[in-house]
Scaffold this motif. Structure first.
Motif, PDB file in Angstrom:
ATOM      1  N   GLN A 141       0.819  -1.254   0.106  1.00  8.92           N
ATOM      2  CA  GLN A 141       0.125  -0.023   0.218  1.00  8.92           C
ATOM      3  C   GLN A 141       0.756   1.353  -0.027  1.00  8.92           C
ATOM      4  OE1 GLN A 141      -2.191  -1.036   3.442  1.00  8.92           O
ATOM      5  NE2 GLN A 141      -4.068  -1.748   2.264  1.00  8.92           N
ATOM      6  N   THR A 142       2.178   1.241   0.620  1.00  5.29           N
ATOM      7  CA  THR A 142       2.884   2.309   0.812  1.00  5.29           C
ATOM      8  C   THR A 142       3.597   2.742  -0.619  1.00  5.29           C
ATOM      9  OG1 THR A 142       4.836   0.950   1.569  1.00  5.29           O
ATOM     10  CG2 THR A 142       3.616   1.914   2.961  1.00  5.29           C
ATOM     11  N   SER A 145       0.449   6.077  -5.493  1.00  8.80           N
ATOM     12  CA  SER A 145       0.459   7.418  -5.089  1.00  8.80           C
ATOM     13  C   SER A 145      -0.568   7.953  -5.857  1.00  8.80           C
ATOM     14  CB  SER A 145       1.848   7.920  -5.265  1.00  8.80           C
ATOM     15  OG  SER A 145       2.349   7.635  -6.458  1.00  8.80           O
ATOM     16  N   PRO A 146      -0.851   9.341  -5.938  1.00 11.85           N
ATOM     17  CA  PRO A 146      -2.124   9.966  -6.395  1.00 11.85           C
ATOM     18  C   PRO A 146      -1.671  10.010  -8.040  1.00 11.85           C
ATOM     19  CG  PRO A 146      -1.600  11.231  -4.588  1.00 11.85           C
ATOM     20  CD  PRO A 146      -0.372  10.053  -4.436  1.00 11.85           C
ATOM     21  N   LYS A 209      -6.019  12.407  -4.833  1.00  6.26           N
ATOM     22  CA  LYS A 209      -5.274  13.060  -3.545  1.00  6.26           C
ATOM     23  C   LYS A 209      -6.100  12.645  -2.315  1.00  6.26           C
ATOM     24  CE  LYS A 209      -2.364  16.735  -5.485  1.00  6.26           C
ATOM     25  NZ  LYS A 209      -2.180  18.200  -5.441  1.00  6.26           N
ATOM     26  N   ASP A 212      -6.274   9.057   0.223  1.00  3.79           N
ATOM     27  CA  ASP A 212      -5.369   8.849   1.060  1.00  3.79           C
ATOM     28  C   ASP A 212      -6.250   8.559   2.554  1.00  3.79           C
ATOM     29  OD1 ASP A 212      -3.054   8.219   2.638  1.00  3.79           O
ATOM     30  OD2 ASP A 212      -2.791  10.444   3.172  1.00  3.79           O
ATOM     31  N   LYS A 235      -2.847   3.907   1.579  1.00  2.00           N
ATOM     32  CA  LYS A 235      -1.765   4.782   2.251  1.00  2.00           C
ATOM     33  C   LYS A 235      -0.934   5.340   1.362  1.00  2.00           C
ATOM     34  CE  LYS A 235      -3.262   3.505   6.419  1.00  2.00           C
ATOM     35  NZ  LYS A 235      -3.807   4.451   7.454  1.00  2.00           N
ATOM     36  N   TYR A 236      -0.848   6.704   1.331  1.00  2.00           N
ATOM     37  CA  TYR A 236       0.221   7.258   0.671  1.00  2.00           C
ATOM     38  C   TYR A 236       1.574   7.617   1.495  1.00  2.00           C
ATOM     39  CZ  TYR A 236      -3.628   8.514  -2.961  1.00  2.00           C
ATOM     40  OH  TYR A 236      -4.455   8.244  -3.859  1.00  2.00           O
ATOM     41  N   SER A 237       2.491   7.772   0.957  1.00  2.00           N
ATOM     42  CA  SER A 237       3.641   8.159   1.783  1.00  2.00           C
ATOM     43  C   SER A 237       3.412   9.839   1.623  1.00  2.00           C
ATOM     44  CB  SER A 237       4.984   7.928   0.999  1.00  2.00           C
ATOM     45  OG  SER A 237       5.026   8.419  -0.260  1.00  2.00           O
TER      46      SER A 237
END
Length: 301
Positions: A141-142, A145-146, A209, A212, A235-237
């Motif tokens: 999941q990490t 990204s968008p 975005k 998240d 889950k975004y960093s």
């Protein structure tokens, strides 16, 4: 030889029950999600679990395996460490994986004679895997990204693929992707929902975005009753953390370079000064010799 014949016969009985739909009053269905623990009931248990034998059968493994004999675990089974026998003779399995689904039979023996009929339990396993445009393989999941699209695949592991679809149709099994509020995601145009038979359903979308910490669920219903679900949380960093980390790395590298330059200057300075002194002395000696050579003829005259 007789034991092997009994196990083969059990497999044939279970297969016939599956194909004909005559599962019997003692049969039970248990649905579980990946990573959870499960308890399989033994509905024919006697007062003493030393009479209990648990047998496992799966079409994928093409055979039967004895897990518990006389109330004791067999040590040569792959899942030995994850198995335990409950006080009510139920079979407990920790951290269920996609290798665990299949048929489990609880059988009672007294003086080597079977007592009554088997209590059969069918274990079904629901699992979600993900892949994104950033990687061709399953990604954690990490890593998402968008702006990238992600595909979530929800699969029911039951028997083998063909039998799962046939059984799912006869039992009224339905898989559905819903949001955190339980709303069907097929009603939202940003999600593409596709299926491969009745036991696999996929969700594909382009991440935003605001996704998240958003949660999506693959929900399983059996005869219109919700049995289990698997949650997937995006889950975004943290970009600020990432930028800060890069700045710190750059600053650290620059600091090390400056330290190296200073160290070189400190060690090189005495050497340079010494060389200058040596060169100056040599130059002075040459000048003295030159003057002596000029003055020598004058003295001779």
């Amino acid at each position: 030889m007789s034991d092997k014949c009994d196990l083969c016969l059990l497999g044939l009985i279970i297969l016939c029950s599956l194909l004909t739909g005559n599962s019997g009053v003692n049969d039970a269905h248990v649905f579980i999600s990946s990573g959870e623990d499960v308890r399989l009931p033994c509905n024919n248990a006697l007062s003493d679990c030393t009479s209990t034998t648990w047998i496992y059968f799966s079409f994928r493994h093409s055979g039967t395996v004895e897990l518990i004999i006389g109330g004791k675990k067999k040590k040569d089974t792959e899942r030995h460490e994850r198995l335990s026998l409950g006080s009510d003779c139920s079979l407990n399995i920790k951290n269920v994986t996609k290798e665990d689904p299949g048929f489990y039979s609880c059988r009672q023996y007294v003086n080597d004679e079977q007592q009554g009929t088997d209590a059969r339990v069918s274990l079904h396993f629901l699992h979600v895997s993900s892949s994104s445009s950033s990687s061709s393989s399953s990604s954690s999941q990490t890593e998402i990204s968008p702006g990238r699209f992600v595909t979530l695949s929800c699969q029911l592991y039951s028997y083998d693929g063909e039998s799962c679809d046939r059984w799912a149709h006869s039992e009224g099994i339905h898989l559905l992707w819903v949001n955190q509020a339980g709303v069907d995601l097929t009603t939202d145009s940003r999600y593409q929902i596709s299926s491969s038979g009745l036991c696999i359903i996929n969700l594909t979308t382009t991440l935003l975005k605001e996704d998240d910490n958003r949660e999506w669920r693959c929900r399983l219903t059996h005869r219109n009753q919700v049995k289990t679900s698997v949650r997937y949380t995006v889950k975004y960093s943290d970009p600020a953390v990432t930028a800060s980390t890069e700045v710190s790395r750059t600053a650290g590298l620059l600091f090390r370079v400056i330290v190296m330059i200073v160290e070189i200057a400190v060690f090189a300075a005495p050497t340079v000064i010494l060389l200058q002194i040596i060169c100056a002395r040599r130059a002075g000696r040459k000048n003295s010799q030159h003057l002596e050579e000029i003055e020598m003829p004058t003295r001779l005259q």
